[in-house]
Write a protein that holds these residues in place. Structure first.
Motif, PDB file in Angstrom:
ATOM      1  N   ARG A 307       0.888  -1.210   0.081  1.00 35.98           N
ATOM      2  CA  ARG A 307      -0.105   0.027  -0.006  1.00 35.98           C
ATOM      3  C   ARG A 307       0.767   1.100  -0.060  1.00 35.98           C
ATOM      4  NH1 ARG A 307      -3.460  -3.731   2.937  1.00 35.98           N
ATOM      5  NH2 ARG A 307      -5.371  -3.607   2.058  1.00 35.98           N
ATOM      6  N   ALA A 308       0.371   2.290  -0.661  1.00 42.52           N
ATOM      7  CA  ALA A 308       1.116   3.512  -0.657  1.00 42.52           C
ATOM      8  C   ALA A 308       0.096   4.435   0.259  1.00 42.52           C
ATOM      9  CB  ALA A 308       1.079   4.285  -1.998  1.00 42.52           C
ATOM     10  N   GLU A 309       0.974   5.464   1.078  1.00 41.47           N
ATOM     11  CA  GLU A 309       0.416   6.322   1.963  1.00 41.47           C
ATOM     12  C   GLU A 309      -0.041   7.665   1.349  1.00 41.47           C
ATOM     13  OE1 GLU A 309       0.347   5.554   5.035  1.00 41.47           O
ATOM     14  OE2 GLU A 309       1.238   3.704   4.828  1.00 41.47           O
ATOM     15  N   GLU A 310       0.509   7.770   0.029  1.00 40.30           N
ATOM     16  CA  GLU A 310      -0.351   8.955  -0.790  1.00 40.30           C
ATOM     17  C   GLU A 310       0.064   8.468  -2.168  1.00 40.30           C
ATOM     18  OE1 GLU A 310       2.576  12.639  -1.578  1.00 40.30           O
ATOM     19  OE2 GLU A 310       2.173  12.412   0.531  1.00 40.30           O
ATOM     20  N   TYR A 311      -0.946   9.202  -3.120  1.00 43.58           N
ATOM     21  CA  TYR A 311      -0.766   8.919  -4.596  1.00 43.58           C
ATOM     22  C   TYR A 311      -1.126  10.165  -5.160  1.00 43.58           C
ATOM     23  CZ  TYR A 311      -5.508   7.402  -4.222  1.00 43.58           C
ATOM     24  OH  TYR A 311      -7.067   7.486  -4.260  1.00 43.58           O
ATOM     25  N   SER A 312      -1.190  10.250  -6.799  1.00 43.18           N
ATOM     26  CA  SER A 312      -1.564  11.297  -7.293  1.00 43.18           C
ATOM     27  C   SER A 312      -2.488  10.616  -8.524  1.00 43.18           C
ATOM     28  CB  SER A 312      -0.237  12.086  -8.106  1.00 43.18           C
ATOM     29  OG  SER A 312       0.542  12.620  -7.119  1.00 43.18           O
ATOM     30  N   VAL A 313      -3.373  11.501  -8.755  1.00 46.81           N
ATOM     31  CA  VAL A 313      -4.398  11.249 -10.003  1.00 46.81           C
ATOM     32  C   VAL A 313      -4.432  12.518 -10.889  1.00 46.81           C
ATOM     33  CG1 VAL A 313      -6.900  10.776 -10.440  1.00 46.81           C
ATOM     34  CG2 VAL A 313      -5.847   9.919  -8.315  1.00 46.81           C
ATOM     35  N   GLY A 314      -4.506  11.962 -12.305  1.00 48.61           N
ATOM     36  CA  GLY A 314      -4.622  13.091 -13.259  1.00 48.61           C
ATOM     37  C   GLY A 314      -3.212  13.771 -13.364  1.00 48.61           C
ATOM     38  N   GLY A 315      -3.406  14.881 -14.327  1.00 48.92           N
ATOM     39  CA  GLY A 315      -2.102  15.667 -14.749  1.00 48.92           C
ATOM     40  C   GLY A 315      -1.439  15.003 -15.786  1.00 48.92           C
ATOM     41  N   VAL A 330      -2.714  15.253  -5.645  1.00 41.83           N
ATOM     42  CA  VAL A 330      -2.271  14.485  -4.264  1.00 41.83           C
ATOM     43  C   VAL A 330      -3.274  14.418  -3.603  1.00 41.83           C
ATOM     44  CG1 VAL A 330      -0.840  14.438  -2.388  1.00 41.83           C
ATOM     45  CG2 VAL A 330      -0.020  15.385  -4.555  1.00 41.83           C
ATOM     46  N   LEU A 331      -3.482  12.861  -3.266  1.00 45.89           N
ATOM     47  CA  LEU A 331      -4.274  12.492  -2.055  1.00 45.89           C
ATOM     48  C   LEU A 331      -3.480  11.938  -1.082  1.00 45.89           C
ATOM     49  CD1 LEU A 331      -6.106  11.577  -5.220  1.00 45.89           C
ATOM     50  CD2 LEU A 331      -7.900  11.549  -3.269  1.00 45.89           C
ATOM     51  N   LYS A 332      -3.554  12.030   0.075  1.00 39.14           N
ATOM     52  CA  LYS A 332      -2.749  11.567   1.220  1.00 39.14           C
ATOM     53  C   LYS A 332      -3.997  10.644   2.173  1.00 39.14           C
ATOM     54  CE  LYS A 332       0.830  12.762   4.363  1.00 39.14           C
ATOM     55  NZ  LYS A 332       0.667  11.582   5.413  1.00 39.14           N
ATOM     56  N   VAL A 333      -4.289   9.586   1.456  1.00 29.31           N
ATOM     57  CA  VAL A 333      -5.038   8.454   1.902  1.00 29.31           C
ATOM     58  C   VAL A 333      -4.452   7.168   1.609  1.00 29.31           C
ATOM     59  CG1 VAL A 333      -6.931   9.862   2.106  1.00 29.31           C
ATOM     60  CG2 VAL A 333      -6.767   8.402  -0.130  1.00 29.31           C
ATOM     61  N   ALA A 561      12.037  15.108   5.849  1.00 30.97           N
ATOM     62  CA  ALA A 561      10.625  15.599   5.343  1.00 30.97           C
ATOM     63  C   ALA A 561       9.498  14.778   4.986  1.00 30.97           C
ATOM     64  CB  ALA A 561      10.834  16.490   4.090  1.00 30.97           C
ATOM     65  N   TYR A 562      10.005  13.550   4.726  1.00 29.19           N
ATOM     66  CA  TYR A 562       9.183  12.334   4.442  1.00 29.19           C
ATOM     67  C   TYR A 562       9.296  11.298   5.143  1.00 29.19           C
ATOM     68  CZ  TYR A 562       8.406  15.226   0.521  1.00 29.19           C
ATOM     69  OH  TYR A 562       8.104  16.218  -0.408  1.00 29.19           O
ATOM     70  N   GLU A 563       8.200  10.418   5.824  1.00 30.70           N
ATOM     71  CA  GLU A 563       8.329   9.373   6.497  1.00 30.70           C
ATOM     72  C   GLU A 563       7.959   8.022   6.132  1.00 30.70           C
ATOM     73  OE1 GLU A 563       4.759  11.703   6.544  1.00 30.70           O
ATOM     74  OE2 GLU A 563       6.540  12.403   7.412  1.00 30.70           O
ATOM     75  N   LEU A 564       8.269   7.144   6.803  1.00 29.94           N
ATOM     76  CA  LEU A 564       8.163   5.515   6.418  1.00 29.94           C
ATOM     77  C   LEU A 564       7.034   5.070   7.423  1.00 29.94           C
ATOM     78  CD1 LEU A 564      11.610   4.528   5.196  1.00 29.94           C
ATOM     79  CD2 LEU A 564       9.720   5.112   3.816  1.00 29.94           C
ATOM     80  N   SER A 565       6.448   4.004   7.029  1.00 29.65           N
ATOM     81  CA  SER A 565       5.267   3.371   7.965  1.00 29.65           C
ATOM     82  C   SER A 565       5.926   2.118   8.221  1.00 29.65           C
ATOM     83  CB  SER A 565       3.968   3.337   7.095  1.00 29.65           C
ATOM     84  OG  SER A 565       2.834   2.669   8.058  1.00 29.65           O
ATOM     85  N   VAL A 566       5.639   1.872   9.555  1.00 27.87           N
ATOM     86  CA  VAL A 566       6.006   0.410   9.970  1.00 27.87           C
ATOM     87  C   VAL A 566       4.933   0.024  10.968  1.00 27.87           C
ATOM     88  CG1 VAL A 566       8.491   0.966  10.104  1.00 27.87           C
ATOM     89  CG2 VAL A 566       7.264   1.332  12.099  1.00 27.87           C
ATOM     90  N   PRO A 567       4.780  -1.508  11.043  1.00 33.35           N
ATOM     91  CA  PRO A 567       3.739  -1.880  11.911  1.00 33.35           C
ATOM     92  C   PRO A 567       3.950  -2.074  13.153  1.00 33.35           C
ATOM     93  CG  PRO A 567       5.074  -3.621  10.681  1.00 33.35           C
ATOM     94  CD  PRO A 567       5.327  -2.281  10.178  1.00 33.35           C
ATOM     95  N   VAL A 568       3.032  -1.800  14.264  1.00 37.01           N
ATOM     96  CA  VAL A 568       3.242  -1.600  15.605  1.00 37.01           C
ATOM     97  C   VAL A 568       2.633  -2.959  16.207  1.00 37.01           C
ATOM     98  CG1 VAL A 568       2.532  -0.460  17.546  1.00 37.01           C
ATOM     99  CG2 VAL A 568       3.061   0.747  15.731  1.00 37.01           C
ATOM    100  N   PRO A 569       3.413  -3.707  16.884  1.00 30.70           N
ATOM    101  CA  PRO A 569       3.051  -4.953  17.659  1.00 30.70           C
ATOM    102  C   PRO A 569       1.859  -4.896  18.289  1.00 30.70           C
ATOM    103  CG  PRO A 569       5.414  -4.641  18.118  1.00 30.70           C
ATOM    104  CD  PRO A 569       4.903  -3.277  17.529  1.00 30.70           C
TER     105      PRO A 569
END
Length: 697
Positions: A307-315, A330-333, A561-569
């Motif tokens: 999964r991506a944390e954000e993505y772009s549509v159009g343009g 940009v959609l940050k979902v 400026a940018y972060e990475l997502s990690v699972p939390v136990p």
């Protein structure tokens, strides 16, 4: 079909609308009808009515209807959303215009940003200020709000977005504006950022909130029309929509937060591929979905969808490539990490200004469609090329529902492509086929090699109306060893809907250094998210034993400026959590970027994320065993390039593979798609009824 209740999956594509119906025993029947772009809901009603009539079913038999739709993304791509206004903090009127200063084409001086979804005269400011700690610096002036609201109402906006500075940490001012708008314009479509995306980063939060407002009236009208059409055929069962993240959501929630269904259409097939991989025993697969308009690829690794944390549509670009960013909206979902290219059966074949063949991104769609449909199309398409090559039945598609005129395909391809290039029709058609394949290989590389994965270690799961036709040849070029074509491959995205769960993704900004965590505050923040999630799922009718919660944290090295997502136990949040988060972040940073910082580099927690799933109480597996074919295989000539030329090629059904292997070349024709096995490869049937192609033969 069984007398028990049925479940229905409906996926709308640019060319066809696919319907899958599952009974309580897991048996599936399918229906494929032409999409109706002027009113997509009409194709659903007509297709379901036809499927019911053919199988002795009625609307009262339906337990639930699951739906993937492109109506929201189309509104953005075509710039046909609502006339939207924006209320923001003084000094931040042009956030949407400034964007992130990224350039998708570094050396193209003629590239222009796409127009903002809110015109500048509809972006208005109010004098207020909350600081980054949530303290009110400048109180909100209600007279300011009334003045800008009256100005927007005079401009006849259909929707309003509210996005104030630092509202993710204190939403008091946004709530005040919300209440004022509700008093003065109670019917106004409204989105406030603290409800849509309560996270840091001003542009991403503003863009996401504006997109929610922009598509909200469009999605609302579509769902109202669809509900009315379903009632017309006596379907009153719950309607659930596929979200961009691969989970389902009730139609009422989707109508309020349509930002989560922007990429609804492509997600279901990836979920189906994940289920197939688990059942077939594959740890690593790449899903490849090629329809009439686009082709999409996604990665499934160790049973999990990327999964991506954000993505772009159009343009002018498609989502998926890290090397192409900054062009779209940009959609940050959260969304399934898809790579998408404009290549499908309806993609138009043309000669570019340099005299080279070009395939797509323009598409003939379902109307007028390829030339062979004889509905007025005059430009040759990928489907026309495949008809000329002998890969597609020259008389019909979809079990005879779509009549084909092979002679018109050949004439158009000869006139528009072969003659200008000085080639025979079959050489021109094969060249176009290979150009289309090269375009789609880019999508597979975008989700594999661009992300540090070797595609040769993955199996390719091919589906969509055209995916199985191209997959084996593409796999050979990529060095992949195995191609899997599932049953009902041509409507597999609608089948994937039947294997999805209801899902919510919640988040909140929470900034602390991992080595000085305020544990009581952190526990309270997690508990608040979990309570919100369980309340949502309980309201949807899920029991506690059906609810699954997964925690994630976004982190970065201090100063990044940018972060990475990690699972939390799972389990209690204790003092050990800081070390666990740092270790997990370091590993993810090294895997993503190839390096990690030293042990003394401070790591910062940026936000908390929670994925809450409600597992549907329905049977997912089953299906009857495939009986051996009783009819003899037929044969037709097919062209496999200059190396092999025209070859007498067996044309079989999936049932012909029961109990035996077939050496290529062979064409496997089904109701919903065609699978081509080139020379030198071998096709067989696995225990689940999937066509397994051994690329090395």
């Amino acid at each position: 079909m069984s007398d028990s209740k049925i479940r229905i999956g409906v996926d709308i594509g640019g060319t066809f609308t696919d319907i899958s119906i599952m009974d309580a025993a897991g048996g599936i029947i399918t229906k494929k009808v032409s999409s109706t772009p002027n009113n997509y809901a009409r194709a659903i009603g007509e297709g379901l009515a036809a499927a019911f009539g053919e199988n002795g079913l009625g609307g009262a038999d339906v337990a639930e209807l699951l739906h993937g739709t492109t109506v929201a993304s189309n509104a953005i791509l075509e710039l046909k959303g609502a006339r939207t206004g924006l209320i923001t903090t003084k000094g931040f009127r042009d956030v949407l215009e400034l964007r992130l200063l990224r350039m998708p084409r570094l050396y193209d001086l003629l590239w222009e940003k796409p127009p903002t979804l809110v015109d500048r005269h509809l972006r208005l400011e109010v004098d207020e200020r909350i600081d980054a700690r949530g303290n009110i610096v400048t109180p909100l002036n209600e007279a300011d709000v009334v003045a800008v609201l009256d100005q927007l109402l005079a401009e006849k906006v259909e929707a309003i977005s509210v996005c104030l500075l630092h509202s993710y940490v204190n939403d008091a001012h946004e709530k005040q504006i919300h209440d004022i708008i509700r008093r003065r314009a109670p019917e106004m479509v409204l989105s406030i950022s603290s409800e849509v995306l309560p996270e840091i980063k001003e542009y991403e939060r503003t863009s996401t909130t504006v997109i929610n407002s922009y598509v909200k009236p469009v999605v609302g009208r579509y769902l109202n029309n669809l509900t009315a059409d379903l009632k017309g055929i006596d379907i009153g069962a719950p309607l659930l929509l596929m979200q961009s993240n691969g989970g389902l959501t009730p139609a009422e929630v989707a109508a309020e937060m349509p930002v989560h269904i922007i990429e609804s259409g492509p997600a279901a097939g990836v979920i189906g591929a994940r289920v197939l991989a688990r059942r077939a025993g594959f740890d690593k697969v790449i899903s490849f979905d090629m329809g009439g308009t686009t082709a999409k690829a996604a990665l499934v690794e160790n049973g999990e969808v990327t999964r991506a944390e954000e993505y772009s549509v159009g343009g002018g670009i498609m989502i998926g490539s890290r090397l192409m960013s900054g062009a779209g909206y940009v959609l940050k979902v959260p969304a399934i990490d898809l790579a998408e290219v404009g290549a499908g059966g309806g993609s138009i074949i043309a000669i570019d200004a340099g005299g080279a063949p070009q395939v797509g991104p323009e598409s003939a769609g379902s109307f007028p469609g390829p030339v062979c449909y004889d509905l007025g199309g005059t430009e040759p398409t990928v489907t026309d090329a495949n008809v000329v090559l002998g890969y597609i039945n020259p008389k019909h598609l979809a079990g005879g529902a779509v009549k084909l005129h092979a002679d018109k395909s050949k004439a158009a391809l000869t006139e528009k492509v072969a003659k200008p290039l000085g080639l025979s029709p079959e050489r021109a058609a094969y060249g176009a086929h290979m150009v289309a394949a090269a375009n789609m290989i880019r999508a597979i590389k975008a989700v594999s090699s661009e992300r540090g994965r070797d595609p040769r270690e993955f199996a390719l799961v091919a589906f969509g109306g055209n995916g199985p036709l191209f997959a084996a040849g593409m796999a050979r070029q990529l060095g992949m060893k195995r191609v899997i074509v599932p049953p009902s491959a041509g409507v597999f995205s609608s089948v994937g809907l039947l294997y999805s769960d209801v899902e919510y993704n919640l988040s909140r900004t929470y900034r602390q250094h991992t080595r000085s965590l305020d544990l009581p505050a952190l526990v309270a923040a997690w508990n608040a998210l979990e309570t919100q999630a369980t309340d949502k799922l309980a309201a949807d009718g899920f029991r506690p034993d059906q609810i699954r919660l997964r925690r994630f944290a976004k982190l970065h090295y201090k100063g990044q400026a940018y972060e990475l997502s990690v699972p939390v136990p799972d389990g209690a949040i204790t003092e050990r959590i800081a070390a666990q988060l740092e270790d997990a972040f370091g590993e993810e940073h090294e895997r993503t970027y190839g390096h990690r910082a030293g042990p003394n580099e401070p790591v910062e927690l940026v936000s908390l994320n929670l994925t809450a799933s409600g597992e549907l109480d329905t049977l997912r597996d089953g299906g009857a065993d495939l009986a051996p074919a009783t009819e003899a295989a037929s044969e037709r000539d097919a062209y496999f390039g200059p190396e092999h030329g025209w070859m007498a090629t067996p044309v079989i059904s999936r049932a012909h593979l029961v109990g035996r292997d077939w050496k290529g070349p062979v064409v496997i024709e089904e109701y919903d798609c065609t699978c081509v096995v080139p020379p030198g490869m071998t096709a067989s049937l696995d225990t689940l009824g999937n066509i397994a192609i051994d690329v090395a033969g």
